[in-house]
Design a protein around this motif. Structure first.
Motif, PDB file in Angstrom:
ATOM      1  N   ASP A  19      54.856 112.421  -6.754  1.00  0.00           N
ATOM      2  CA  ASP A  19      54.402 111.715  -7.964  1.00  0.00           C
ATOM      3  C   ASP A  19      53.121 110.922  -7.801  1.00  0.00           C
ATOM      4  OD1 ASP A  19      56.503 112.500  -9.404  1.00  0.00           O
ATOM      5  OD2 ASP A  19      57.679 110.668  -9.136  1.00  0.00           O
ATOM      6  N   ALA A  20      52.559 110.880  -6.615  1.00  0.00           N
ATOM      7  CA  ALA A  20      51.417 109.979  -6.392  1.00  0.00           C
ATOM      8  C   ALA A  20      50.254 110.700  -5.718  1.00  0.00           C
ATOM      9  CB  ALA A  20      51.856 108.786  -5.537  1.00  0.00           C
ATOM     10  N   ARG A  21      49.051 110.392  -6.183  1.00  0.00           N
ATOM     11  CA  ARG A  21      47.834 110.975  -5.608  1.00  0.00           C
ATOM     12  C   ARG A  21      46.871 109.850  -5.244  1.00  0.00           C
ATOM     13  NH1 ARG A  21      50.884 114.302  -6.279  1.00  0.00           N
ATOM     14  NH2 ARG A  21      50.819 116.315  -7.331  1.00  0.00           N
ATOM     15  N   SER A  22      46.208 110.001  -4.101  1.00  0.00           N
ATOM     16  CA  SER A  22      45.094 109.112  -3.779  1.00  0.00           C
ATOM     17  C   SER A  22      43.804 109.845  -4.117  1.00  0.00           C
ATOM     18  CB  SER A  22      45.100 108.738  -2.294  1.00  0.00           C
ATOM     19  OG  SER A  22      46.134 107.816  -2.036  1.00  0.00           O
ATOM     20  N   VAL A  23      42.873 109.114  -4.682  1.00  0.00           N
ATOM     21  CA  VAL A  23      41.593 109.687  -5.090  1.00  0.00           C
ATOM     22  C   VAL A  23      40.490 108.943  -4.344  1.00  0.00           C
ATOM     23  CG1 VAL A  23      40.041 110.090  -7.046  1.00  0.00           C
ATOM     24  CG2 VAL A  23      42.532 110.165  -7.390  1.00  0.00           C
ATOM     25  N   VAL A  24      39.665 109.705  -3.612  1.00  0.00           N
ATOM     26  CA  VAL A  24      38.592 109.089  -2.822  1.00  0.00           C
ATOM     27  C   VAL A  24      37.261 109.355  -3.522  1.00  0.00           C
ATOM     28  CG1 VAL A  24      37.518 108.953  -0.545  1.00  0.00           C
ATOM     29  CG2 VAL A  24      39.936 109.590  -0.746  1.00  0.00           C
ATOM     30  N   PRO A  65      38.234  97.446   2.767  1.00  0.00           N
ATOM     31  CA  PRO A  65      36.771  97.391   2.723  1.00  0.00           C
ATOM     32  C   PRO A  65      36.108  97.812   4.032  1.00  0.00           C
ATOM     33  CG  PRO A  65      37.730  95.363   1.859  1.00  0.00           C
ATOM     34  CD  PRO A  65      38.860  96.187   2.359  1.00  0.00           C
ATOM     35  N   HIS A  66      36.669  97.395   5.174  1.00  0.00           N
ATOM     36  CA  HIS A  66      35.985  97.661   6.441  1.00  0.00           C
ATOM     37  C   HIS A  66      35.975  99.151   6.796  1.00  0.00           C
ATOM     38  CE1 HIS A  66      40.231  97.136   7.596  1.00  0.00           C
ATOM     39  NE2 HIS A  66      39.961  98.021   8.528  1.00  0.00           N
ATOM     40  N   SER A  67      36.790  99.963   6.095  1.00  0.00           N
ATOM     41  CA  SER A  67      36.812 101.405   6.374  1.00  0.00           C
ATOM     42  C   SER A  67      35.612 102.107   5.741  1.00  0.00           C
ATOM     43  CB  SER A  67      38.096 102.020   5.821  1.00  0.00           C
ATOM     44  OG  SER A  67      38.070 101.967   4.395  1.00  0.00           O
ATOM     45  N   GLY A  68      34.947 101.426   4.808  1.00  0.00           N
ATOM     46  CA  GLY A  68      33.825 102.042   4.106  1.00  0.00           C
ATOM     47  C   GLY A  68      34.289 103.028   3.044  1.00  0.00           C
ATOM     48  N   ARG A  69      35.602 103.108   2.834  1.00  0.00           N
ATOM     49  CA  ARG A  69      36.179 104.079   1.917  1.00  0.00           C
ATOM     50  C   ARG A  69      36.481 103.418   0.572  1.00  0.00           C
ATOM     51  NH1 ARG A  69      39.161 108.810   3.668  1.00  0.00           N
ATOM     52  NH2 ARG A  69      40.958 109.241   2.354  1.00  0.00           N
ATOM     53  N   HIS A  70      36.381 104.201  -0.505  1.00  0.00           N
ATOM     54  CA  HIS A  70      36.775 103.720  -1.835  1.00  0.00           C
ATOM     55  C   HIS A  70      37.858 104.652  -2.347  1.00  0.00           C
ATOM     56  CE1 HIS A  70      32.947 101.683  -1.358  1.00  0.00           C
ATOM     57  NE2 HIS A  70      33.312 100.859  -2.315  1.00  0.00           N
ATOM     58  N   GLN A  71      39.095 104.225  -2.199  1.00  0.00           N
ATOM     59  CA  GLN A  71      40.232 105.087  -2.546  1.00  0.00           C
ATOM     60  C   GLN A  71      41.206 104.337  -3.445  1.00  0.00           C
ATOM     61  OE1 GLN A  71      42.459 107.225   0.675  1.00  0.00           O
ATOM     62  NE2 GLN A  71      44.197 106.009  -0.041  1.00  0.00           N
ATOM     63  N   ILE A  72      41.536 104.950  -4.571  1.00  0.00           N
ATOM     64  CA  ILE A  72      42.602 104.401  -5.410  1.00  0.00           C
ATOM     65  C   ILE A  72      43.833 105.290  -5.243  1.00  0.00           C
ATOM     66  CG2 ILE A  72      41.096 103.350  -7.147  1.00  0.00           C
ATOM     67  CD1 ILE A  72      41.668 105.838  -8.931  1.00  0.00           C
ATOM     68  N   THR A  73      45.008 104.747  -5.558  1.00  0.00           N
ATOM     69  CA  THR A  73      46.216 105.569  -5.510  1.00  0.00           C
ATOM     70  C   THR A  73      46.942 105.424  -6.843  1.00  0.00           C
ATOM     71  OG1 THR A  73      46.346 105.301  -3.133  1.00  0.00           O
ATOM     72  CG2 THR A  73      48.360 106.019  -4.247  1.00  0.00           C
ATOM     73  N   VAL A  74      47.278 106.561  -7.426  1.00  0.00           N
ATOM     74  CA  VAL A  74      47.802 106.602  -8.793  1.00  0.00           C
ATOM     75  C   VAL A  74      49.161 107.279  -8.780  1.00  0.00           C
ATOM     76  CG1 VAL A  74      47.364 107.509 -11.113  1.00  0.00           C
ATOM     77  CG2 VAL A  74      45.439 106.814  -9.657  1.00  0.00           C
ATOM     78  N   LYS A  75      50.143 106.627  -9.403  1.00  0.00           N
ATOM     79  CA  LYS A  75      51.475 107.229  -9.485  1.00  0.00           C
ATOM     80  C   LYS A  75      51.764 107.594 -10.938  1.00  0.00           C
ATOM     81  CE  LYS A  75      56.252 106.425  -8.211  1.00  0.00           C
ATOM     82  NZ  LYS A  75      57.231 105.478  -7.702  1.00  0.00           N
ATOM     83  N   ARG A  76      52.329 108.772 -11.132  1.00  0.00           N
ATOM     84  CA  ARG A  76      52.703 109.193 -12.488  1.00  0.00           C
ATOM     85  C   ARG A  76      53.653 108.190 -13.107  1.00  0.00           C
ATOM     86  NH1 ARG A  76      51.988 114.555 -13.581  1.00  0.00           N
ATOM     87  NH2 ARG A  76      51.797 115.847 -11.718  1.00  0.00           N
ATOM     88  N   ASP A  79      55.262 109.292 -19.748  1.00  0.00           N
ATOM     89  CA  ASP A  79      54.385 109.077 -20.907  1.00  0.00           C
ATOM     90  C   ASP A  79      53.078 108.369 -20.555  1.00  0.00           C
ATOM     91  OD1 ASP A  79      56.311 110.213 -22.516  1.00  0.00           O
ATOM     92  OD2 ASP A  79      57.262 108.280 -22.943  1.00  0.00           O
ATOM     93  N   GLY A  80      52.755 108.281 -19.264  1.00  0.00           N
ATOM     94  CA  GLY A  80      51.495 107.630 -18.885  1.00  0.00           C
ATOM     95  C   GLY A  80      50.380 108.665 -18.925  1.00  0.00           C
ATOM     96  N   TYR A  81      49.613 108.666 -20.013  1.00  0.00           N
ATOM     97  CA  TYR A  81      48.615 109.718 -20.199  1.00  0.00           C
ATOM     98  C   TYR A  81      47.637 109.775 -19.018  1.00  0.00           C
ATOM     99  CZ  TYR A  81      44.472 112.147 -21.512  1.00  0.00           C
ATOM    100  OH  TYR A  81      43.411 112.999 -21.466  1.00  0.00           O
ATOM    101  N   ALA A  82      47.045 108.617 -18.685  1.00  0.00           N
ATOM    102  CA  ALA A  82      45.970 108.607 -17.683  1.00  0.00           C
ATOM    103  C   ALA A  82      46.496 108.982 -16.294  1.00  0.00           C
ATOM    104  CB  ALA A  82      45.309 107.231 -17.647  1.00  0.00           C
ATOM    105  N   SER A  83      47.640 108.421 -15.902  1.00  0.00           N
ATOM    106  CA  SER A  83      48.149 108.720 -14.558  1.00  0.00           C
ATOM    107  C   SER A  83      48.539 110.192 -14.453  1.00  0.00           C
ATOM    108  CB  SER A  83      49.327 107.806 -14.203  1.00  0.00           C
ATOM    109  OG  SER A  83      50.391 107.984 -15.107  1.00  0.00           O
ATOM    110  N   ASN A  84      49.096 110.752 -15.510  1.00  0.00           N
ATOM    111  CA  ASN A  84      49.453 112.175 -15.480  1.00  0.00           C
ATOM    112  C   ASN A  84      48.202 113.054 -15.456  1.00  0.00           C
ATOM    113  OD1 ASN A  84      52.332 112.232 -15.406  1.00  0.00           O
ATOM    114  ND2 ASN A  84      52.298 111.316 -17.430  1.00  0.00           N
ATOM    115  N   TRP A  85      47.187 112.635 -16.202  1.00  0.00           N
ATOM    116  CA  TRP A  85      45.939 113.415 -16.212  1.00  0.00           C
ATOM    117  C   TRP A  85      45.338 113.441 -14.805  1.00  0.00           C
ATOM    118  CZ3 TRP A  85      40.889 112.976 -14.869  1.00  0.00           C
ATOM    119  CH2 TRP A  85      40.027 113.973 -15.353  1.00  0.00           C
TER     120      TRP A  85
END
Ligand code: FES
Length: 363
Positions: A19-24, A65-76, A79-85
């Motif tokens: 149910d969850a994806r990380s987006v970098v 922050p110290h990893s230099g990475r920008h990653q969000i994690t989204v769980k469905r 009825d959550g339109y954006a998280s499912n998209w």
């Protein structure tokens, strides 16, 4: 005037659980400063929508922050339109429009001892804080992590690895509803009672956060060591033209008769205000704010790049600390009594109460 948002490329989409994806995201060198963040902050993401053009959502950064990475994690969510998209459609190489990082759910001192509570996808900002504290700080970190069942535990492997690497400083307690039922307020209080000198951060579903908050208050955790993050869903469009946003906001305000903390419809003070603002190491002074518009809009008219996201009193991106004088708010759905007592106010809702006002965005 268009609000300042940026289109970033997605470099990776990671399946964390069913149910969850990380987006970098790839942040080009010229935007590194704009997208600098502290652990616990979030990004506001514009998700394309057939019905409304776009849906704006805030997602916490799960990277550190110290990893230099920008990653969000989204769980469905149901009825959550954006998280499912995001979970169904987003892939490496796609682009998304974003607002830079913001939020006040951040530790002041990474060397502190931390008592962290994560419920479900509420682990997202919490793991950013935990990893930063372990890798950059010197204190102990205790994490109470509640999930529905074993399969829904996001970052399970990384937490195991961190526990092994920092065995002397890091303890994770997994709580599975499928095995133990929902965590009770009394149980959470007993758990927290062993760590009353630690700094607490909590993010998760509302009932979980309420139980943790009550437990910590009962244990007399002082306000400055008790932090909680609220998930927000933005009704307006922080990416569109400001005029459009304000019109949408006015409609929303009319429909909303909620009676929340510290709200006021009209400014109590109508004369020009002697205003001093501290933002990113810069000082600004104005003497012609008459309260005809909220403080954020006044600062924008003056060319000040003040932070914001929802413009609706829902997210705290625009929060400042009042150092002198006072500010009323038209709407507040995010600050609690303790925040108000600490002088925190939302500039996107701020109207003058006094003829002098001094604020700082630096907390
Ligand atoms: S911008 Fe979200 S509360 Fe002000």
């Amino acid at each position: 005037m268009a609000t300042e948002s940026f289109v970033l490329k997605v470099t990776e989409v990671i399946e964390e659980t069913a149910d969850a994806r990380s987006v970098v995201f790839e942040v080009p060198s010229e935007l590194q400063e704009t997208f600098a963040y502290t652990p616990g902050q979030f990004l506001t993401v514009a998700v394309p929508s057939d019905q409304t053009g776009l849906a704006a959502r805030c997602y916490s950064l799960s990277s550190s922050p110290h990893s230099g990475r920008h990653q969000i994690t989204v769980k469905r969510t149901v009825d959550g339109y954006a998280s499912n998209w995001i979970c169904d459609n987003l892939k490496a190489g796609d682009t998304l429009r974003l607002l830079p990082p913001s939020g006040i759910f951040t530790p002041k001192d990474v060397d502190a001892d931390f008592l962290l509570f994560g419920g479900g996808s509420g682990i997202t900002p919490v793991i950013s804080i935990a990893r930063t504290a372990l890798e950059k700080g010197t204190g102990k970190v205790v994490l109470f992590y509640a999930n529905r069942d074993q399969d829904s535990v996001i970052f399970a492997r990384e937490l195991t690895e961190l526990s092994a690497e920092y065995a002397e400083r890091f303890t994770v307690v997994h709580w599975l509803e499928s095995v133990q039922g929902l965590p009770s307020e009394a149980g959470l209080q007993l758990f927290a009672s062993y760590f009353t000198t630690y700094t607490a951060f909590c993010c998760g579903p509302a009932p979980f956060m309420k139980a943790v908050s009550t437990a910590l208050r009962n244990l007399e955790f002082p306000r400055e060591r008790r932090h909680q993050e609220k998930f927000v869903s933005l009704g307006g469009n922080p990416f569109g033209d400001v005029e459009e946003v304000l019109a949408a906001q006015a409609t929303l305000a009319e429909a909303d008769d909620a009676d929340d903390e510290g709200e006021a419809e009209e400014p109590a003070f109508a004369g020009p205000v002697a205003l001093e603002v501290e933002l990113d190491g810069q000082q600004y002074a104005f003497d012609d704010w008459k309260g005809e518009e909220v403080l954020l809009e006044f600062l924008e008219k003056k060319g000040v790049q003040a932070p914001f996201s929802c413009r609706e009193g829902n997210c705290s991106s625009c929060a400042c600390v009042v150092l002198e004088g006072d500010l009323a708010m038209k709407h507040n759905d995010v600050l609690d009594k303790d925040d108000l007592a600490d002088g925190i106010r939302l500039t996107c809702q701020g109207l003058p109460l006094t003829d002098t006002l001094k604020i700082s965005y630096n907390g």
